[in-house]
Design a protein around this motif. Structure first.
Motif, PDB file in Angstrom:
ATOM      1  N   ARG A 319      48.961 -24.929 -31.285  1.00 17.46           N
ATOM      2  CA  ARG A 319      48.498 -24.168 -30.192  1.00 17.46           C
ATOM      3  C   ARG A 319      46.997 -24.545 -30.087  1.00 17.46           C
ATOM      4  O   ARG A 319      45.930 -24.853 -30.906  1.00 17.46           O
ATOM      5  N   SER A 321      43.631 -23.389 -28.175  1.00 20.39           N
ATOM      6  CA  SER A 321      43.115 -22.157 -27.760  1.00 20.39           C
ATOM      7  C   SER A 321      42.638 -22.032 -26.455  1.00 20.39           C
ATOM      8  O   SER A 321      42.450 -20.965 -25.870  1.00 20.39           O
ATOM      9  N   GLY A 322      42.465 -23.274 -25.735  1.00 26.16           N
ATOM     10  CA  GLY A 322      41.709 -23.186 -24.429  1.00 26.16           C
ATOM     11  C   GLY A 322      40.286 -23.431 -24.446  1.00 26.16           C
ATOM     12  O   GLY A 322      39.730 -23.191 -25.306  1.00 26.16           O
ATOM     13  N   GLY A 325      37.517 -19.877 -21.342  1.00 24.72           N
ATOM     14  CA  GLY A 325      38.203 -18.686 -20.740  1.00 24.72           C
ATOM     15  C   GLY A 325      39.636 -19.101 -20.251  1.00 24.72           C
ATOM     16  O   GLY A 325      40.393 -18.407 -19.928  1.00 24.72           O
ATOM     17  N   ALA A 326      40.030 -20.492 -20.501  1.00 19.50           N
ATOM     18  CA  ALA A 326      41.301 -20.740 -20.083  1.00 19.50           C
ATOM     19  C   ALA A 326      42.193 -20.403 -21.348  1.00 19.50           C
ATOM     20  O   ALA A 326      42.062 -20.163 -22.508  1.00 19.50           O
ATOM     21  N   SER A 327      43.600 -20.014 -20.686  1.00 21.40           N
ATOM     22  CA  SER A 327      44.502 -19.314 -21.702  1.00 21.40           C
ATOM     23  C   SER A 327      44.955 -20.499 -22.863  1.00 21.40           C
ATOM     24  O   SER A 327      45.450 -20.018 -23.671  1.00 21.40           O
ATOM     25  N   THR A 330      50.842 -24.390 -25.619  1.00 27.39           N
ATOM     26  CA  THR A 330      51.484 -24.280 -26.808  1.00 27.39           C
ATOM     27  C   THR A 330      52.496 -25.483 -26.880  1.00 27.39           C
ATOM     28  O   THR A 330      53.015 -25.773 -25.867  1.00 27.39           O
ATOM     29  N   GLY A 359      51.852 -22.824 -20.955  1.00 25.18           N
ATOM     30  CA  GLY A 359      50.497 -22.588 -20.777  1.00 25.18           C
ATOM     31  C   GLY A 359      49.827 -23.506 -20.119  1.00 25.18           C
ATOM     32  O   GLY A 359      50.386 -24.210 -19.014  1.00 25.18           O
ATOM     33  N   THR A 360      48.404 -23.469 -20.274  1.00 29.12           N
ATOM     34  CA  THR A 360      47.414 -24.359 -19.390  1.00 29.12           C
ATOM     35  C   THR A 360      46.847 -25.646 -20.401  1.00 29.12           C
ATOM     36  O   THR A 360      46.279 -25.349 -21.320  1.00 29.12           O
ATOM     37  N   HIS A 366      49.209 -26.892 -15.494  1.00 31.30           N
ATOM     38  CA  HIS A 366      50.217 -26.254 -16.262  1.00 31.30           C
ATOM     39  C   HIS A 366      50.546 -27.440 -17.232  1.00 31.30           C
ATOM     40  O   HIS A 366      51.012 -28.818 -16.985  1.00 31.30           O
TER      41      HIS A 366
END
Length: 393
Positions: A319, A321-322, A325-327, A330, A359-360, A366
């Motif tokens: 995972r 975290s980005g 602020g990005a999402s 995974t 996710g991003t 993407h």
């Protein structure tokens, strides 16, 4: 005349004795196979590939007995492509290892030069991608080898100390000098690791700190860029402007009969994003500030069906975290593989890896599946498979 003959005899005996106390060994691996990528930037890919199971390499290592338990030691090791004959490690002749040092059974070893990371030597041996899951190509490693357990990043200008083994415990530490005039800490790397084995239990852990990682860690080979991107995977490419990188990892393995089960966890952090100038970043990547964190877990299992045949499987979850602020993203990955030894030197292998992303990713796009060592997919899933033969010499 008798004195001359006696002197020559004495010198000859001394030379023979000195030769017996020294050794130089030429060694290597030739590994080649056939690989399949289900989605290489949008298309299927079939290729003859080099260094799948083990990276194709050749090397020279030696030692000289200096007396009182002390030895002079050295290793020079370079990678190469079996398919083209070209030098590996982005054009670095001895890109895998190049060091010289002193070793003592009582006090440990000190080595100077380009060296493997402590993390690879401690926790890497517990990861499927560092063992049987196509470790040479990196297919089975954690996405982008984010925690360096498969040793894709080595340290230049490094001094390493490795302790003797005390009651199953071995400790290593490494410091890489940046080599920049007027700035002692620029591009520095610090490693600390420990390995502990008792009976059928093997444990390992390490900590790594890297300054200016795009240049010191990812970009320290002959043809790497001194101004631009040296990180090629979209998994972490966008964080190339980080001022530092930190890795903490631990793992363990338990062997019962012919079976071994292993667990690995790592935490990789990119700090001070936007503080290092790197040419080639897109607008989103240039705007990153703060940090980004990757948490990775793995469970693996291997079974020795017979002395010549081993099967293995692993599941990996990572995972991101980005940043800013990005999402984040995974990544999930499954490794399966088998080895069959024809002899102590020659073996066949077959390994398949499946990865799914969501996710991003670090580039602000993407997330796409990006199995290490293969061309990334243009979708969220990808399968890479390889079969081949390994010959050690």
């Amino acid at each position: 005349m008798k004195k001359i003959v006696l002197a020559m005899t004495t010198l000859s005996a001394f030379a023979i004795q000195a030769h017996a106390q020294s050794s130089v060994t030429l060694y290597g691996i030739a590994d080649g196979g056939f690989s399949f990528n289900s989605n290489a930037a949008g298309g299927r890919q079939f290729a003859i590939t080099s260094g799948n199971s083990y990276a194709s390499r050749w090397g020279i290592k030696g030692s000289e007995d200096l007396g009182n338990g002390l030895k002079a030691i050295f290793t020079l090791e370079g990678g190469y492509s079996l398919t083209s004959g070209t030098i590996g490690n982005n054009g670095t002749l001895f890109g895998r290892q190049a060091w010289v040092g002193l070793g003592s059974a009582n006090y440990g070893s000190v080595m100077l030069g380009r060296q493997n990371s402590d993390g690879y030597q401690s926790v890497g041996q517990l990861e499927a991608g560092g063992q049987w899951a196509a470790s040479g190509a990196g297919y089975g490693a954690h996405p982008a080898d984010i925690d360096n357990l498969d040793n894709f990043n080595r340290a230049n200008n490094a001094i390493k100390y490795q302790s003797p083994t005390f009651n199953g415990l071995t400790v290593t530490t490494l410091y890489s000098l940046g080599g920049k005039a007027g700035n002692f800490t620029q591009n520095e790397i610090f490693d600390l690791a420990a390995t502990y084995q008792i009976g059928s239990v093997l444990l390992g852990g390490f900590y790594t700190y890297v300054k200016d990682p795009n240049f010191s860690f990812y970009g320290n080979k002959a043809n790497d860029s001194t101004t631009g991107l040296n990180i090629s995977s979209p998994v972490q490419e966008g964080y190339a402007s980080a001022g530092s990188q930190q890795i903490v990892a631990a793992g363990g393995a338990y062997t019962f009969g012919p079976a071994t089960i292993g667990l690995v966890y790592s935490n990789t952090q990119f700090h001070d994003l936007g503080t290092v100038a790197v040419a080639g970043l897109n607008g989103i990547e240039k705007a990153y500030t703060g940090g980004a964190t990757f948490n990775t877990g793995e469970v693996n299992f291997k079974y020795q069906i017979r002395p010549a045949l081993q099967l293995g499987t692993a599941y990996i979850y990572m995972r991101n975290s980005g940043a800013s602020g990005a999402s984040g993203a995974t990544y999930q990955q499954v490794d399966v593989g088998g080895y069959y030894a024809l002899s102590k030197r020659t073996s066949f292998y077959a390994v398949a890896v499946y990865q799914k992303a969501s996710g991003t990713d670090s580039t602000g796009q993407h997330a796409v599946a990006a199995i290490l060592g293969a061309t990334p997919s243009n979708s969220n899933h990808q399968t890479v498979a390889t079969i081949g033969i390994t010959q050690k010499f």
